[in-house]
Design a protein around this motif. Structure first.
Motif, PDB file in Angstrom:
ATOM      1  N   SER A  27      -9.547 -10.955  42.556  1.00 61.35           N
ATOM      2  CA  SER A  27      -8.214 -11.269  42.081  1.00 61.35           C
ATOM      3  C   SER A  27      -7.376 -10.000  42.255  1.00 61.35           C
ATOM      4  CB  SER A  27      -8.308 -11.685  40.605  1.00 61.35           C
ATOM      5  OG  SER A  27      -7.040 -11.607  40.005  1.00 61.35           O
ATOM      6  N   VAL A  28      -6.258 -10.115  42.974  1.00 60.47           N
ATOM      7  CA  VAL A  28      -5.392  -8.956  43.240  1.00 60.47           C
ATOM      8  C   VAL A  28      -4.029  -9.269  42.639  1.00 60.47           C
ATOM      9  CG1 VAL A  28      -4.353  -7.498  45.009  1.00 60.47           C
ATOM     10  CG2 VAL A  28      -6.653  -8.452  45.362  1.00 60.47           C
ATOM     11  N   ARG A  29      -3.641  -8.474  41.641  1.00 58.80           N
ATOM     12  CA  ARG A  29      -2.473  -8.837  40.853  1.00 58.80           C
ATOM     13  C   ARG A  29      -1.455  -7.698  40.839  1.00 58.80           C
ATOM     14  NH1 ARG A  29      -7.091 -10.077  37.875  1.00 58.80           N
ATOM     15  NH2 ARG A  29      -6.727  -8.522  36.269  1.00 58.80           N
ATOM     16  N   ALA A  30      -0.251  -8.025  41.197  1.00 58.80           N
ATOM     17  CA  ALA A  30       0.844  -7.055  41.143  1.00 58.80           C
ATOM     18  C   ALA A  30       1.689  -7.385  39.926  1.00 58.80           C
ATOM     19  CB  ALA A  30       1.682  -7.118  42.413  1.00 58.80           C
ATOM     20  N   CYS A  31       1.440  -6.663  38.859  1.00 61.16           N
ATOM     21  CA  CYS A  31       2.190  -6.908  37.627  1.00 61.16           C
ATOM     22  C   CYS A  31       3.654  -6.563  37.874  1.00 61.16           C
ATOM     23  CB  CYS A  31       1.609  -6.076  36.500  1.00 61.16           C
ATOM     24  SG  CYS A  31       2.523  -6.234  34.952  1.00 61.16           S
ATOM     25  N   GLN A  32       4.546  -7.424  37.376  1.00 60.41           N
ATOM     26  CA  GLN A  32       5.980  -7.253  37.619  1.00 60.41           C
ATOM     27  C   GLN A  32       6.691  -6.582  36.456  1.00 60.41           C
ATOM     28  OE1 GLN A  32       7.391  -8.376  40.798  1.00 60.41           O
ATOM     29  NE2 GLN A  32       5.188  -8.098  41.000  1.00 60.41           N
ATOM     30  N   CYS A  33       5.970  -5.996  35.536  1.00 64.00           N
ATOM     31  CA  CYS A  33       6.665  -5.313  34.437  1.00 64.00           C
ATOM     32  C   CYS A  33       7.311  -4.037  34.975  1.00 64.00           C
ATOM     33  CB  CYS A  33       5.720  -5.023  33.264  1.00 64.00           C
ATOM     34  SG  CYS A  33       4.782  -3.490  33.431  1.00 64.00           S
ATOM     35  N   SER A  34       8.240  -3.472  34.188  1.00 61.35           N
ATOM     36  CA  SER A  34       9.016  -2.333  34.676  1.00 61.35           C
ATOM     37  C   SER A  34       8.110  -1.131  34.943  1.00 61.35           C
ATOM     38  CB  SER A  34      10.106  -1.982  33.668  1.00 61.35           C
ATOM     39  OG  SER A  34       9.533  -1.752  32.393  1.00 61.35           O
ATOM     40  N   PHE A  35       7.077  -0.962  34.148  1.00 64.48           N
ATOM     41  CA  PHE A  35       6.159   0.162  34.367  1.00 64.48           C
ATOM     42  C   PHE A  35       5.408   0.001  35.683  1.00 64.48           C
ATOM     43  CE2 PHE A  35       1.907   1.838  34.291  1.00 64.48           C
ATOM     44  CZ  PHE A  35       2.116   3.157  33.947  1.00 64.48           C
ATOM     45  N   CYS A  36       4.821  -1.156  35.900  1.00 64.83           N
ATOM     46  CA  CYS A  36       3.965  -1.338  37.081  1.00 64.83           C
ATOM     47  C   CYS A  36       4.779  -1.350  38.370  1.00 64.83           C
ATOM     48  CB  CYS A  36       3.133  -2.608  36.948  1.00 64.83           C
ATOM     49  SG  CYS A  36       1.905  -2.456  35.629  1.00 64.83           S
ATOM     50  N   LYS A  38       7.377   0.521  38.851  1.00 61.16           N
ATOM     51  CA  LYS A  38       7.664   1.933  39.132  1.00 61.16           C
ATOM     52  C   LYS A  38       6.455   2.668  39.704  1.00 61.16           C
ATOM     53  CE  LYS A  38      11.406   2.902  35.853  1.00 61.16           C
ATOM     54  NZ  LYS A  38      12.447   2.930  36.882  1.00 61.16           N
ATOM     55  N   HIS A  39       5.260   2.270  39.225  1.00 67.82           N
ATOM     56  CA  HIS A  39       4.071   3.012  39.622  1.00 67.82           C
ATOM     57  C   HIS A  39       3.270   2.332  40.717  1.00 67.82           C
ATOM     58  CE1 HIS A  39       4.317   6.276  36.755  1.00 67.82           C
ATOM     59  NE2 HIS A  39       4.840   5.401  35.944  1.00 67.82           N
ATOM     60  N   GLY A  40       3.731   1.177  41.162  1.00 65.53           N
ATOM     61  CA  GLY A  40       3.006   0.481  42.213  1.00 65.53           C
ATOM     62  C   GLY A  40       1.630   0.037  41.764  1.00 65.53           C
ATOM     63  N   GLY A  41       1.531  -0.388  40.502  1.00 66.02           N
ATOM     64  CA  GLY A  41       0.238  -0.832  39.996  1.00 66.02           C
ATOM     65  C   GLY A  41      -0.162  -2.172  40.598  1.00 66.02           C
ATOM     66  N   VAL A  42      -1.269  -2.194  41.318  1.00 67.45           N
ATOM     67  CA  VAL A  42      -1.832  -3.435  41.855  1.00 67.45           C
ATOM     68  C   VAL A  42      -3.287  -3.456  41.376  1.00 67.45           C
ATOM     69  CG1 VAL A  42      -2.473  -4.731  43.915  1.00 67.45           C
ATOM     70  CG2 VAL A  42      -0.299  -3.493  43.835  1.00 67.45           C
ATOM     71  N   TYR A  43      -3.622  -4.509  40.647  1.00 69.03           N
ATOM     72  CA  TYR A  43      -4.841  -4.462  39.843  1.00 69.03           C
ATOM     73  C   TYR A  43      -5.884  -5.460  40.291  1.00 69.03           C
ATOM     74  CZ  TYR A  43      -1.605  -2.062  36.807  1.00 69.03           C
ATOM     75  OH  TYR A  43      -0.681  -1.184  36.320  1.00 69.03           O
ATOM     76  N   THR A  44      -7.132  -5.094  40.027  1.00 70.98           N
ATOM     77  CA  THR A  44      -8.202  -6.067  40.077  1.00 70.98           C
ATOM     78  C   THR A  44      -9.093  -5.845  38.870  1.00 70.98           C
ATOM     79  OG1 THR A  44      -9.830  -7.166  41.483  1.00 70.98           O
ATOM     80  CG2 THR A  44      -9.891  -4.748  41.435  1.00 70.98           C
ATOM     81  N   SER A  45      -9.898  -6.863  38.594  1.00 69.97           N
ATOM     82  CA  SER A  45     -10.868  -6.775  37.512  1.00 69.97           C
ATOM     83  C   SER A  45     -11.905  -7.865  37.743  1.00 69.97           C
ATOM     84  CB  SER A  45     -10.195  -6.968  36.144  1.00 69.97           C
ATOM     85  OG  SER A  45      -9.511  -8.210  36.098  1.00 69.97           O
ATOM     86  N   ASP A  46     -13.038  -7.709  37.094  1.00 72.79           N
ATOM     87  CA  ASP A  46     -14.107  -8.702  37.192  1.00 72.79           C
ATOM     88  C   ASP A  46     -14.838  -8.725  35.855  1.00 72.79           C
ATOM     89  OD1 ASP A  46     -16.285 -10.297  37.651  1.00 72.79           O
ATOM     90  OD2 ASP A  46     -17.200  -8.976  39.154  1.00 72.79           O
ATOM     91  N   PRO A  47     -14.622  -9.780  35.067  1.00 71.01           N
ATOM     92  CA  PRO A  47     -15.241  -9.809  33.741  1.00 71.01           C
ATOM     93  C   PRO A  47     -16.770  -9.779  33.793  1.00 71.01           C
ATOM     94  CG  PRO A  47     -14.172 -11.907  34.268  1.00 71.01           C
ATOM     95  CD  PRO A  47     -13.767 -10.943  35.332  1.00 71.01           C
ATOM     96  N   ALA A  48     -17.347 -10.112  34.960  1.00 70.93           N
ATOM     97  CA  ALA A  48     -18.814 -10.065  35.106  1.00 70.93           C
ATOM     98  C   ALA A  48     -19.282  -8.728  35.672  1.00 70.93           C
ATOM     99  CB  ALA A  48     -19.282 -11.210  36.010  1.00 70.93           C
ATOM    100  N   GLY A  49     -18.341  -7.857  36.016  1.00 74.31           N
ATOM    101  CA  GLY A  49     -18.692  -6.553  36.568  1.00 74.31           C
ATOM    102  C   GLY A  49     -18.587  -5.474  35.505  1.00 74.31           C
ATOM    103  N   THR A 110      -7.147 -10.047  49.468  1.00 73.71           N
ATOM    104  CA  THR A 110      -6.081 -11.036  49.583  1.00 73.71           C
ATOM    105  C   THR A 110      -4.759 -10.380  49.178  1.00 73.71           C
ATOM    106  OG1 THR A 110      -6.548 -11.766  47.337  1.00 73.71           O
ATOM    107  CG2 THR A 110      -7.600 -12.988  49.112  1.00 73.71           C
ATOM    108  N   ALA A 111      -3.660 -11.006  49.549  1.00 76.32           N
ATOM    109  CA  ALA A 111      -2.344 -10.468  49.205  1.00 76.32           C
ATOM    110  C   ALA A 111      -2.185 -10.450  47.687  1.00 76.32           C
ATOM    111  CB  ALA A 111      -1.249 -11.325  49.824  1.00 76.32           C
ATOM    112  N   ALA A 112      -1.516  -9.416  47.207  1.00 73.53           N
ATOM    113  CA  ALA A 112      -1.311  -9.293  45.764  1.00 73.53           C
ATOM    114  C   ALA A 112      -0.438 -10.434  45.256  1.00 73.53           C
ATOM    115  CB  ALA A 112      -0.660  -7.952  45.450  1.00 73.53           C
ATOM    116  N   GLN A 113      -0.845 -10.995  44.149  1.00 71.63           N
ATOM    117  CA  GLN A 113      -0.052 -12.049  43.528  1.00 71.63           C
ATOM    118  C   GLN A 113       0.841 -11.444  42.466  1.00 71.63           C
ATOM    119  OE1 GLN A 113      -2.795 -15.217  42.195  1.00 71.63           O
ATOM    120  NE2 GLN A 113      -1.760 -16.292  43.854  1.00 71.63           N
ATOM    121  N   PRO A 114       2.148 -11.699  42.540  1.00 70.36           N
ATOM    122  CA  PRO A 114       3.033 -11.185  41.495  1.00 70.36           C
ATOM    123  C   PRO A 114       2.732 -11.869  40.159  1.00 70.36           C
ATOM    124  CG  PRO A 114       4.264 -12.289  43.272  1.00 70.36           C
ATOM    125  CD  PRO A 114       2.828 -12.512  43.537  1.00 70.36           C
ATOM    126  N   MET A 115       2.618 -11.072  39.113  1.00 68.82           N
ATOM    127  CA  MET A 115       2.297 -11.607  37.792  1.00 68.82           C
ATOM    128  C   MET A 115       3.367 -11.165  36.814  1.00 68.82           C
ATOM    129  SD  MET A 115      -0.666 -12.959  38.499  1.00 68.82           S
ATOM    130  CE  MET A 115      -1.559 -13.296  36.989  1.00 68.82           C
TER     131      MET A 115
END
Ligand SMILES: [Zn+2]
Length: 139
Positions: A27-36, A38-49, A110-115
């Motif tokens: 899962s590749v997520r580009a958070c759309q909040c003002s902080f992210c 500005k910082h180009g935060g693009v995130y992934t995570s895996d609850p099983a990892g 995959t392409a980052a999904q805006p969140m």
């Protein structure tokens, strides 16, 4: 389990992301909040990892909080590199990592999904993170 490493620009701060998922399945997520934005935060995570922080110079770790102040955004105090965010739910530390800090960049993402999480209540936020974020192992 694949191990994907990342670090800040100067190498003081680092992490290992352990996941059984191939990068194409992340899962590749580009958070759309003002902080992210500005910082180009693009995130992934895996609850099983798991995420393990392997900072060479932990004294350079800088935390930033804003908004609901329920997560620490992790920076290097020397080079300004941005590693991702850490929170705690029911005594378990959870993290999302900034894909831009990974070295090498995983192939086949995959392409980052805006969140957008605007309007989310604190309890919904906690439940979402508990379900999606990656448990932190180690200290
Ligand atoms: Zn650094």
């Amino acid at each position: 389990m694949g191990v994907h490493r990342g670090h800040c620009h100067c190498g003081a701060l680092a992490f290992e992301f352990h996941t059984a998922l191939a990068p194409a399945a992340w899962s590749v997520r580009a958070c759309q909040c003002s902080f992210c934005l500005k910082h180009g935060g693009v995130y992934t995570s895996d609850p099983a990892g798991s995420v393990r922080f392997t900072h060479a110079m932990p004294e350079l770790l800088t935390r930033y909080r804003f908004g609901h102040e329920t997560a620490d955004f992790i920076f290097c105090g020397r080079c300004g590199g941005y590693l991702g965010a850490v929170t705690e739910e029911d005594g378990q530390k959870l993290a999302v990592i900034n894909i831009h800090a990974m070295d090498p960049q995983p192939a086949g993402l995959t392409a980052a999904q805006p969140m957008s999480y605007d309007g989310e209540t604190s309890s919904n936020r906690g439940a979402r993170r508990a379900k999606r974020w990656t448990p932190v192992s180690g200290p």
